[in-house]
Design an enzyme around this catalytic site. Structure first.
Site, PDB file in Angstrom:
ATOM      1  N   LYS A  13      -6.085  32.636 113.626  1.00 36.12           N
ATOM      2  CA  LYS A  13      -4.978  31.720 113.854  1.00 36.12           C
ATOM      3  C   LYS A  13      -4.460  31.109 112.559  1.00 36.12           C
ATOM      4  O   LYS A  13      -3.315  30.700 112.502  1.00 36.12           O
ATOM      5  CB  LYS A  13      -5.342  30.649 114.882  1.00 36.12           C
ATOM      6  CG  LYS A  13      -6.320  29.640 114.415  1.00 36.12           C
ATOM      7  CD  LYS A  13      -6.748  28.749 115.560  1.00 36.12           C
ATOM      8  CE  LYS A  13      -8.003  28.007 115.211  1.00 36.12           C
ATOM      9  NZ  LYS A  13      -8.011  27.322 113.912  1.00 36.12           N
ATOM     10  N   ARG A  88     -10.071  19.397 117.229  1.00 36.82           N
ATOM     11  CA  ARG A  88     -11.305  20.067 117.628  1.00 36.82           C
ATOM     12  C   ARG A  88     -12.028  19.312 118.732  1.00 36.82           C
ATOM     13  O   ARG A  88     -12.879  19.869 119.411  1.00 36.82           O
ATOM     14  CB  ARG A  88     -12.259  20.195 116.431  1.00 36.82           C
ATOM     15  CG  ARG A  88     -11.742  21.111 115.353  1.00 36.82           C
ATOM     16  CD  ARG A  88     -12.663  21.081 114.143  1.00 36.82           C
ATOM     17  NE  ARG A  88     -11.992  21.614 112.970  1.00 36.82           N
ATOM     18  CZ  ARG A  88     -11.927  22.899 112.682  1.00 36.82           C
ATOM     19  NH1 ARG A  88     -12.498  23.795 113.470  1.00 36.82           N
ATOM     20  NH2 ARG A  88     -11.295  23.310 111.607  1.00 36.82           N
ATOM     21  N   ARG A 127     -17.413  40.873 107.645  1.00 37.83           N
ATOM     22  CA  ARG A 127     -16.808  40.400 106.399  1.00 37.83           C
ATOM     23  C   ARG A 127     -17.872  40.310 105.299  1.00 37.83           C
ATOM     24  O   ARG A 127     -18.997  39.889 105.554  1.00 37.83           O
ATOM     25  CB  ARG A 127     -16.228  38.988 106.585  1.00 37.83           C
ATOM     26  CG  ARG A 127     -15.112  38.905 107.567  1.00 37.83           C
ATOM     27  CD  ARG A 127     -14.335  37.635 107.424  1.00 37.83           C
ATOM     28  NE  ARG A 127     -15.155  36.423 107.490  1.00 37.83           N
ATOM     29  CZ  ARG A 127     -14.642  35.218 107.752  1.00 37.83           C
ATOM     30  NH1 ARG A 127     -13.348  35.086 107.971  1.00 37.83           N
ATOM     31  NH2 ARG A 127     -15.410  34.170 107.786  1.00 37.83           N
ATOM     32  N   ARG A 156     -21.725  36.146 103.827  1.00 39.40           N
ATOM     33  CA  ARG A 156     -21.985  34.698 103.844  1.00 39.40           C
ATOM     34  C   ARG A 156     -22.939  34.377 104.989  1.00 39.40           C
ATOM     35  O   ARG A 156     -22.862  34.979 106.047  1.00 39.40           O
ATOM     36  CB  ARG A 156     -20.677  33.922 104.042  1.00 39.40           C
ATOM     37  CG  ARG A 156     -19.722  33.966 102.857  1.00 39.40           C
ATOM     38  CD  ARG A 156     -18.373  33.346 103.226  1.00 39.40           C
ATOM     39  NE  ARG A 156     -18.529  32.055 103.872  1.00 39.40           N
ATOM     40  CZ  ARG A 156     -17.819  31.629 104.903  1.00 39.40           C
ATOM     41  NH1 ARG A 156     -16.891  32.414 105.428  1.00 39.40           N
ATOM     42  NH2 ARG A 156     -18.011  30.450 105.422  1.00 39.40           N
ATOM     43  N   ARG A 167     -21.630  29.302 115.868  1.00 37.75           N
ATOM     44  CA  ARG A 167     -20.294  28.715 115.627  1.00 37.75           C
ATOM     45  C   ARG A 167     -19.425  28.854 116.876  1.00 37.75           C
ATOM     46  O   ARG A 167     -18.659  27.944 117.215  1.00 37.75           O
ATOM     47  CB  ARG A 167     -19.612  29.404 114.443  1.00 37.75           C
ATOM     48  CG  ARG A 167     -20.223  29.025 113.097  1.00 37.75           C
ATOM     49  CD  ARG A 167     -19.876  30.032 112.023  1.00 37.75           C
ATOM     50  NE  ARG A 167     -18.469  30.027 111.655  1.00 37.75           N
ATOM     51  CZ  ARG A 167     -17.887  30.996 110.948  1.00 37.75           C
ATOM     52  NH1 ARG A 167     -18.579  32.048 110.555  1.00 37.75           N
ATOM     53  NH2 ARG A 167     -16.607  30.909 110.645  1.00 37.75           N
TER      54      ARG A 167
END
Ligand SMILES: [Zn+2]
Length: 211
Positions: A13, A88, A127, A156, A167
């Protein structure tokens, strides 16, 4: 047009928000950006935010909200804004509604970008980032060499599958009540399928907004 973008990490997004903002000729506003700008400009709220950060504290919600309200009331956002990652939690949604009411501006739409968890896990854990030059890559394995500088690619910690699952769980726990809150308070919710190329998803975003 003032639009709130909601979506899980990895839904893309940020990129879609930028494209949409460019097409509408409005700024994309993210909390971190306006916070950094206020600190840089040394506004009273920016100084309050810096004091909290210097103490190692989180910047209080009311300070962030004040900075957000200044940004939305400023000339930059005269035509509207795309708010990315700003909302959030339910208190943040309530605070934004109050701030917009005080500015006399409506919240035109809340767009929820939806992507199935397994796809997000594959996307995010696919990633890697170069240890040396920090360039991010998709589809290149950890421990291979950076095509740009020859450094080693690493994943990461945040993008390890277990961390991604955590998450996503946090996002679901926080966001489901936000969606319910908007539903109960007359928010104009739009749900957009976030699976597909950037262009395809952007076209769905546009049509969800009647553009
Ligand atoms: Zn590199």
């Amino acid at each position: 047009m003032i639009i709130v973008l909601l979506g899980p990490p990895g839904a893309g997004k940020g990129t879609q928000g930028e494209r949409l903002a460019a097409e509408l000729g409005v700024p994309k506003i993210a909390t971190g950006d306006v916070l950094r700008a206020a600190v840089r400009d040394g506004t009273p709220l920016g100084l309050a935010a810096k004091a909290a950060m210097d103490r190692g504290d989180l910047v209080p919600d009311d300070v962030i909200l004040g900075i957000m309200k200044e940004a939305l009331g400023g000339p930059m956002a005269a035509k509207g804004a795309i708010l990315d990652g700003v909302i959030r939690t339910v208190p943040q949604a309530e605070g934004l509604n109050r701030a917009l009411a005080e500015l006399g501006r409506p919240l035109d739409a809340i767009v929820v970008v939806e992507v199935p968890d397994d796809l997000l896990i594959a996307r995010l854990s696919g990633r890697t980032v170069c240890e040396k030059c920090q360039t991010p890559f998709t589809g290149l394995e950890p421990d291979t060499l950076c095509p740009k500088c020859g450094g080693t690619l690493v994943r990461r910690k945040d993008d390890e599958p277990a961390a991604v699952r955590h998450r996503l769980a946090v996002y679901q726990t926080q966001t489901a009540p936000v969606i319910d809150w908007y539903r109960a308070n007359g928010g104009s919710l739009r749900f957009v399928d976030g699976v597909g190329t950037l262009d395809v998803v952007l076209a769905r975003l546009r049509s969800s907004l009647g553009l």
